[in-house]
Design a protein around this motif. Structure first.
Motif, mmCIF file in Angstrom:
data_model
loop_
_atom_site.group_PDB
_atom_site.id
_atom_site.type_symbol
_atom_site.label_atom_id
_atom_site.label_comp_id
_atom_site.label_asym_id
_atom_site.label_seq_id
_atom_site.Cartn_x
_atom_site.Cartn_y
_atom_site.Cartn_z
ATOM 1 N N THR A 1 0.918 -1.147 0.001
ATOM 2 C CA THR A 1 0.024 0.017 0.048
ATOM 3 C C THR A 1 0.889 1.199 0.027
ATOM 4 N N GLU A 2 0.306 2.479 0.104
ATOM 5 C CA GLU A 2 1.080 3.757 -0.130
ATOM 6 C C GLU A 2 1.527 4.263 1.228
ATOM 7 N N ASP A 3 0.883 3.530 2.269
ATOM 8 C CA ASP A 3 1.392 4.080 3.643
ATOM 9 C C ASP A 3 1.232 3.185 4.827
ATOM 10 N N THR A 4 2.018 3.064 5.845
ATOM 11 C CA THR A 4 1.912 2.123 6.759
ATOM 12 C C THR A 4 0.496 2.581 7.608
ATOM 13 N N ALA A 5 0.406 3.988 8.156
ATOM 14 C CA ALA A 5 -0.757 4.404 8.723
ATOM 15 C C ALA A 5 -2.290 4.098 8.123
ATOM 16 N N LEU A 6 -1.990 4.359 6.846
ATOM 17 C CA LEU A 6 -3.223 4.181 6.082
ATOM 18 C C LEU A 6 -3.828 2.836 5.891
ATOM 19 N N SER A 7 -2.685 1.919 5.956
ATOM 20 C CA SER A 7 -3.274 0.370 6.071
ATOM 21 C C SER A 7 -3.794 0.296 7.357
ATOM 22 N N ALA B 1 -1.965 -5.090 9.551
ATOM 23 C CA ALA B 1 -1.521 -4.049 8.849
ATOM 24 C C ALA B 1 -0.067 -3.969 9.760
ATOM 25 N N ILE B 2 1.019 -3.676 9.137
ATOM 26 C CA ILE B 2 2.354 -3.179 9.560
ATOM 27 C C ILE B 2 2.615 -1.654 9.932
ATOM 28 N N ALA B 3 2.538 -1.181 11.038
ATOM 29 C CA ALA B 3 2.478 0.128 11.450
ATOM 30 C C ALA B 3 3.316 0.368 12.752
ATOM 31 N N SER B 4 3.121 1.689 12.972
ATOM 32 C CA SER B 4 3.468 2.190 14.381
ATOM 33 C C SER B 4 2.558 1.978 15.518
ATOM 34 N N LYS B 5 2.943 1.990 16.686
ATOM 35 C CA LYS B 5 2.337 2.046 17.930
ATOM 36 C C LYS B 5 1.282 3.019 18.114
ATOM 37 N N LEU B 6 1.572 4.487 17.551
ATOM 38 C CA LEU B 6 0.868 5.210 17.474
ATOM 39 C C LEU B 6 -0.220 5.135 16.500
ATOM 40 N N ALA B 7 -0.230 4.526 15.499
ATOM 41 C CA ALA B 7 -1.291 3.938 14.445
ATOM 42 C C ALA B 7 -2.299 2.968 15.180
ATOM 43 N N ALA B 8 -1.705 2.135 16.077
ATOM 44 C CA ALA B 8 -2.533 1.285 16.903
ATOM 45 C C ALA B 8 -3.161 1.919 17.706
ATOM 46 N N ASP B 9 -2.835 2.935 18.346
ATOM 47 C CA ASP B 9 -3.616 3.785 19.426
ATOM 48 C C ASP B 9 -4.650 4.631 18.662
ATOM 49 N N LEU B 10 -4.210 5.197 17.496
ATOM 50 C CA LEU B 10 -5.308 6.020 16.946
ATOM 51 C C LEU B 10 -6.399 5.364 16.464
ATOM 52 N N TYR B 11 -6.261 4.076 16.075
ATOM 53 C CA TYR B 11 -7.061 3.422 15.262
ATOM 54 C C TYR B 11 -7.668 2.213 16.013
ATOM 55 N N ASN B 12 -7.371 2.165 17.405
ATOM 56 C CA ASN B 12 -8.025 1.213 18.149
ATOM 57 C C ASN B 12 -7.873 -0.340 17.657
#
Length: 299
Positions: free
Chosen positions: A147-153, A167-178
């Motif tokens: 995909t184009e972005d980790t956080a978008l995934s 998805a593979i992404a940051s801890k912040l992304a996990a927090d923001l998207y529950n």
């Protein structure tokens, strides 16, 4: 003036996570990206980010006092190297470097609550993030979707409530998207850092107390030994040249300018060497005088 949406093509980069902090900065990517992690590390958790599709847009908005207080822009990675187009953006923009952040890139496998490893059929993320995690991913027979972005995934996994997609992404992304981190730190190379620059408009930059690093750009007449003379002056003044990056000068016949990062004990020491090397160059710009960033491994 509020900027609620930034679009690139059919991509809606509107931010549902608007902060209430005193700083409003432009970043490249989506909410939950490593750019946002860097912004929060420098300015604090309440930093409001303006998500941009391109680095060019980051610089444009960072230079607009009606839209932001500045910007955060990645400049190099310890594995992938320098982001050369961003050096040219620094030269063209009416901005100064006022700080830097070294961020350890930690990749995590994110899923919706209750999903197990056995449920996963696909893993979505940016190609670079997927490559960084092959050591872990090769253990499973999952379909890998670029995909184009980790956080978008991460956002899409949350929105679609999928039981079979991670998805593979940051801890912040996990927090923001529950989302739940079902497997933390799955990147193969643990020493993976990205350096980000903190940018502000020239008209609001003040002298930074305790500054011990600067970035400059210069070019010489390209005569024999001209670059060596500049570097010798820098060394003679006891200044550490932590980075030297050559870049083609647009419109020239294979002529180059040089970006140099210099570490020093006092600003007076830096100013002294600048006076000496100005006479040896055909052009010199000080891009910023700031504090040396520290390696951080807590994101």
């Amino acid at each position: 003036m509020q900027r609620d949406k930034i679009k690139e093509g059919n991509i809606d980069l509107s931010s549902p996570f608007r902060g209430t902090g005193s700083k409003r900065v432009s970043i490249q990517g989506f909410e939950g990206s490593f750019h946002q992690v860097a912004a929060e590390q420098f300015y604090g958790k309440n930093t409001e980010v303006i998500c941009c599709a391109t680095f060019k847009e980051v610089v444009k908005i960072a230079a607009d006092k009606k839209q932001s207080d500045g910007g955060i822009m990645a400049i190099e990675n310890s594995i992938a190297g320098s982001i050369l187009p961003n050096y040219n953006l620094l030269l063209k923009g009416n901005l100064k470097i006022v700080g830097e952040i070294y961020l350890q890139i930690k990749q995590n496998l994110l899923v919706n609550p209750g999903v197990s490893l056995d449920d996963i059929r696909e893993v979505h993320s940016h190609p670079m993030a997927i490559q960084q995690c092959f050591g872990f991913l090769d253990k499973y027979n999952w379909k890998l979707v670029e995909t184009e972005d980790t956080a978008l995934s991460a956002k899409h996994v949350h929105q679609h409530k999928s039981k079979h997609i991670a998805a593979i992404a940051s801890k912040l992304a996990a927090d923001l998207y529950n989302l739940e981190i079902i497997a933390p730190n799955i990147h193969t190379l643990k020493s993976n850092y990205t350096r980000f620059l903190v940018l502000q408009r020239q008209d609001i930059v003040n002298e930074i107390a305790g500054a011990d690093k600067a970035s400059i750009n210069f070019f010489t007449d390209h005569s024999k030994g001209s670059l060596a003379k500049v570097l010798t002056k820098i060394a003679d003044e006891g200044i550490n040249l932590s980075k030297l990056q050559s870049m083609p000068i647009p419109g020239s016949d294979f002529k180059y300018s040089f970006h140099a990062d210099m570490e020093f004990d006092t600003v007076e020491q830096f100013k002294k060497v600048i006076k000496k090397i100005e006479a040896l160059t055909d052009g010199l710009s000080v891009l910023g005088i700031y504090k040396n960033g520290k390696i951080n491994n807590t994101n």
